[in-house]
Design a protein around this motif. Structure first.
Motif, PDB file in Angstrom:
ATOM      1  N   LYS A 231      38.608  25.564  36.390  1.00 43.58           N
ATOM      2  CA  LYS A 231      38.167  26.562  36.067  1.00 43.58           C
ATOM      3  C   LYS A 231      36.819  27.594  36.315  1.00 43.58           C
ATOM      4  O   LYS A 231      36.997  28.050  37.480  1.00 43.58           O
TER       5      LYS A 231
ATOM      6  N   ILE B 221      36.750  27.702  40.590  1.00 47.98           N
ATOM      7  CA  ILE B 221      38.094  28.702  40.657  1.00 47.98           C
ATOM      8  C   ILE B 221      37.382  29.866  41.378  1.00 47.98           C
ATOM      9  O   ILE B 221      37.563  30.401  41.582  1.00 47.98           O
ATOM     10  N   GLN B 222      36.776  29.998  40.098  1.00 49.60           N
ATOM     11  CA  GLN B 222      36.090  31.121  39.978  1.00 49.60           C
ATOM     12  C   GLN B 222      35.065  31.048  40.706  1.00 49.60           C
ATOM     13  O   GLN B 222      34.738  32.411  41.292  1.00 49.60           O
ATOM     14  N   GLU B 223      34.139  30.363  40.764  1.00 46.98           N
ATOM     15  CA  GLU B 223      32.728  30.742  41.583  1.00 46.98           C
ATOM     16  C   GLU B 223      33.942  31.291  43.499  1.00 46.98           C
ATOM     17  O   GLU B 223      32.576  31.271  44.008  1.00 46.98           O
ATOM     18  N   ALA B 224      34.987  29.889  43.258  1.00 49.37           N
ATOM     19  CA  ALA B 224      35.609  30.808  44.383  1.00 49.37           C
ATOM     20  C   ALA B 224      36.209  31.915  45.089  1.00 49.37           C
ATOM     21  O   ALA B 224      35.993  32.664  45.603  1.00 49.37           O
ATOM     22  N   ILE B 225      36.183  32.295  44.018  1.00 49.89           N
ATOM     23  CA  ILE B 225      36.960  33.729  44.060  1.00 49.89           C
ATOM     24  C   ILE B 225      35.963  34.525  44.246  1.00 49.89           C
ATOM     25  O   ILE B 225      36.361  35.726  44.666  1.00 49.89           O
ATOM     26  N   LYS B 226      34.669  34.645  43.087  1.00 48.52           N
ATOM     27  CA  LYS B 226      33.836  35.493  43.517  1.00 48.52           C
ATOM     28  C   LYS B 226      33.184  35.566  45.253  1.00 48.52           C
ATOM     29  O   LYS B 226      32.797  35.878  45.651  1.00 48.52           O
ATOM     30  N   GLN B 227      32.843  33.948  45.612  1.00 48.36           N
ATOM     31  CA  GLN B 227      32.536  34.033  46.963  1.00 48.36           C
ATOM     32  C   GLN B 227      33.108  34.419  47.806  1.00 48.36           C
ATOM     33  O   GLN B 227      32.682  35.661  48.660  1.00 48.36           O
ATOM     34  N   LYS B 228      34.720  34.685  47.976  1.00 52.67           N
ATOM     35  CA  LYS B 228      35.324  35.299  48.396  1.00 52.67           C
ATOM     36  C   LYS B 228      35.313  36.792  48.340  1.00 52.67           C
ATOM     37  O   LYS B 228      35.064  37.693  49.336  1.00 52.67           O
ATOM     38  N   ARG B 229      34.572  37.452  47.665  1.00 54.17           N
ATOM     39  CA  ARG B 229      34.867  38.659  47.033  1.00 54.17           C
ATOM     40  C   ARG B 229      33.661  39.150  47.295  1.00 54.17           C
ATOM     41  O   ARG B 229      33.777  39.796  48.272  1.00 54.17           O
TER      42      ARG B 229
ATOM     43  N   GLU C 199      34.728  39.042  51.541  1.00 55.16           N
ATOM     44  CA  GLU C 199      34.916  40.530  51.789  1.00 55.16           C
ATOM     45  C   GLU C 199      34.125  41.719  52.380  1.00 55.16           C
ATOM     46  O   GLU C 199      34.069  42.661  52.648  1.00 55.16           O
TER      47      GLU C 199
END
Length: 371
Positions: free
Chosen positions: A348, A351-359, A362
């Motif tokens: 979890k 995944i959260q860290e990957a989403i944060k990094q992607k944002r 962007e």
């Protein structure tokens, strides 16, 4: 809310006791859900777990301490956090009860009957969705704290409010207006039945005692030695005084663990203050690798609590309810569920860290494009 000093450094003793209280949840909950009543009452493992269960309110005391360690929190931030935790509590009910009932064929009849329900009754879905547990307590307590935070100007206001909640808990226990909806709110506040396991009266008093010591710590210029030093005499005094009350009238002052009277609340409060004081001593000598695991659990306390309950209740579909009498098998279940909980938590966070990094990437790309 993280336990930090005015220098923004985490307080290791607080991380330690909170992490330990979180890790204790799995063996306690596994025993409650899977062991037979005889194993719970008479086995060596059952007696050990019963002792461990008395230390789980450390989480609530630390929650109160965290108000001070987290700095000046606004009423809005406290209210928003309270509402989020409250909603998370009901999401947890859906995940651990309703999904197994709808998707996986339901729980054993013994489990349904143990809650005083009739197997196959559609009302069971309402009962399990609205079940009050520690996340409901934490959410409601934070909402109340957000409303009254301006009134609690000093540590004695927190202490007095804690005493009022403790001393009136038995008097208001079970009070209702016989109005649908309003009665449920009453149950969340002071239930005496098992549709709510942790009513605000008396359990919010643990949070307020933590706030009392946290404010005292702040008054003493953030002196940790002073704060932990005061927990020792207060803890001993509460243990003796509450124990005396329980000896005089056990049924009134203790009764059952989840719906305590004044004496039982004071006893548990004393025990947990002593455990936190002892945690401040033992954390200085603990192996760094072991502490890193405990600290990880502490930093992820809400997620850890959520995941372990889902894992444990879904496990009923494989191990049955209240059927395990072999202590080694129960220990094996505890170990397996602990590993599963940590694994899910780890994925979890990744995944959260990957989403944060992607944002972040962007956002950076958009800023570059604008320039």
């Amino acid at each position: 809310m993280e336990a930090k000093t005015k220098n923004n450094k985490r307080v290791e003793a607080i991380d330690f006791v909170r992490g330990v209280s979180v890790l204790l949840m799995i063996p306690v909950h596994v025993m409650i859900v899977y062991s037979t009543m005889d194993t719970w009452n008479t086995s060596m493992l059952g007696k050990i777990i019963q002792v461990a269960e008395k230390g789980t309110p450390m989480f609530l005391v630390v929650m109160g301490l965290s108000f001070v360690f987290s700095g000046n929190l606004s009423m809005k931030k406290i209210l928003i956090r309270g509402i989020r935790i409250l909603m998370l509590g009901y999401l947890l009910n859906l995940m651990r009860f309703i999904i197994p009932m709808v998707v996986f064929g339901g729980f054993p009849e013994d489990f349904i009957k143990a809650n005083g329900l009739t197997p196959g009754d559609p009302k069971n879905y309402i009962f399990y969705t609205l079940l009050g547990d520690i996340l409901q307590l934490a959410g409601i307590s934070l909402i109340i704290m957000g409303i009254i935070i301006k009134v609690i100007k000093n540590k004695y206001a927190a202490l007095i409010l804690a005493l009022i909640i403790m001393l009136t808990s038995r008097a208001v226990s079970g009070f209702r207006f016989d109005i649908i909806g309003i009665d449920y709110i009453c149950d969340l506040l002071w239930a005496k039945t098992y549709n709510v396991y942790f009513p605000v009266f008396p359990w919010m008093s643990f949070i307020l005692i933590g706030l009392f010591f946290g404010m005292w710590y702040k008054e003493q210029n953030y002196d940790l030695r002073f704060m932990f030093g005061k927990m020792l005499p207060y803890g001993l005094g509460m243990l003796l005084f509450g124990g005396g009350l329980c000896y005089i009238n056990y049924e009134y002052h203790f009764g059952d663990y989840y719906h305590l009277g004044p004496g039982g609340t004071i006893v548990l409060m004393g025990i947990n203050l002593l455990l936190i004081w002892f945690g401040n001593i033992i954390v200085k000598h603990i192996n760094p690798k072991v502490f890193s695991v405990i600290k990880y659990a502490s930093k992820n306390v809400t997620s850890f609590y959520f995941i372990q309950w889902v894992v444990i209740y879904w496990g009923i579909l494989f191990f049955g309810y209240s059927q395990q009498s072999h202590q080694l098998k129960i220990l094996a279940i505890i170990v397996v569920f602990t590993l599963i909980t940590f694994t899910v938590l780890w994925f979890k966070n990744i995944i959260q860290e990957a989403i944060k990094q992607k944002r972040v990437e962007e956002l950076n790309e958009k800023q570059i494009a604008i320039k």
